[in-house]
Scaffold this motif. Structure first.
Motif, PDB file in Angstrom:
ATOM      1  N   UNK A  47      -2.614   5.500   0.016  1.00 38.54           N
ATOM      2  CA  UNK A  47      -3.499   4.596   0.616  1.00 38.54           C
ATOM      3  C   UNK A  47      -4.947   4.222  -0.162  1.00 38.54           C
ATOM      4  N   UNK A  48      -5.541   3.280   0.613  1.00 36.42           N
ATOM      5  CA  UNK A  48      -6.792   2.786  -0.096  1.00 36.42           C
ATOM      6  C   UNK A  48      -8.051   2.679   0.868  1.00 36.42           C
ATOM      7  N   UNK A  54      -6.456   3.177   4.895  1.00 31.59           N
ATOM      8  CA  UNK A  54      -5.480   2.229   5.101  1.00 31.59           C
ATOM      9  C   UNK A  54      -4.293   2.906   4.449  1.00 31.59           C
ATOM     10  N   UNK A  55      -3.118   2.624   5.111  1.00 32.21           N
ATOM     11  CA  UNK A  55      -1.859   2.786   4.590  1.00 32.21           C
ATOM     12  C   UNK A  55      -1.557   1.521   3.850  1.00 32.21           C
ATOM     13  N   UNK A  59      -2.666  -0.020   8.253  1.00 38.45           N
ATOM     14  CA  UNK A  59      -2.798   0.766   9.235  1.00 38.45           C
ATOM     15  C   UNK A  59      -3.801   1.747   8.896  1.00 38.45           C
ATOM     16  N   UNK A  60      -4.594   2.069   9.966  1.00 41.73           N
ATOM     17  CA  UNK A  60      -5.648   3.205   9.715  1.00 41.73           C
ATOM     18  C   UNK A  60      -4.898   4.613   9.594  1.00 41.73           C
ATOM     19  N   UNK A  61      -5.195   5.431   8.872  1.00 39.63           N
ATOM     20  CA  UNK A  61      -4.610   6.729   8.904  1.00 39.63           C
ATOM     21  C   UNK A  61      -5.812   7.660   9.089  1.00 39.63           C
ATOM     22  N   UNK A  62      -5.464   8.893   9.776  1.00 42.32           N
ATOM     23  CA  UNK A  62      -6.144  10.046   9.966  1.00 42.32           C
ATOM     24  C   UNK A  62      -5.465  11.458   9.449  1.00 42.32           C
TER      25      UNK A  62
END
Length: 81
Positions: A47-48, A54-55, A59-62
């Motif tokens: 991710x960055x 974001x992947x 997409x946002x990741x958590x």
């Protein structure tokens, strides 16, 4: 405590990733470079940071628990190793 994940490229030596708690990540590492993240459900993902994690498709990741630097041969790492 630092955790490790063994990566076995074929053929070649065994490489160990040094996993660090996400809370220990220096702010200057959040500059958009690829970072390998570990999630609380037990999977890694590249991710960055772009204001949020974001992947690869944006997409946002958590639920990130740990991170590891991603560096090519001879590259500079976030931790200066």
């Amino acid at each position: 405590m630092t955790e490790a994940m063994i990566v076995r490229p074929a053929p070649g030596p065994v490489n160990v990733l040094a996993w660090e708690a996400i809370s220990s990540m220096p702010e200057d590492c959040r500059d958009g470079r690829p970072v390998l993240l570990w999630f609380d459900d037990g999977h890694p993902e590249l991710c960055s940071w772009e204001g949020d994690w974001l992947d690869a498709v944006g997409r946002k990741v958590a639920h990130v628990t740990h991170w590891a630097d991603v560096t090519g041969p001879g590259g500079e790492t976030c931790l200066g190793h």
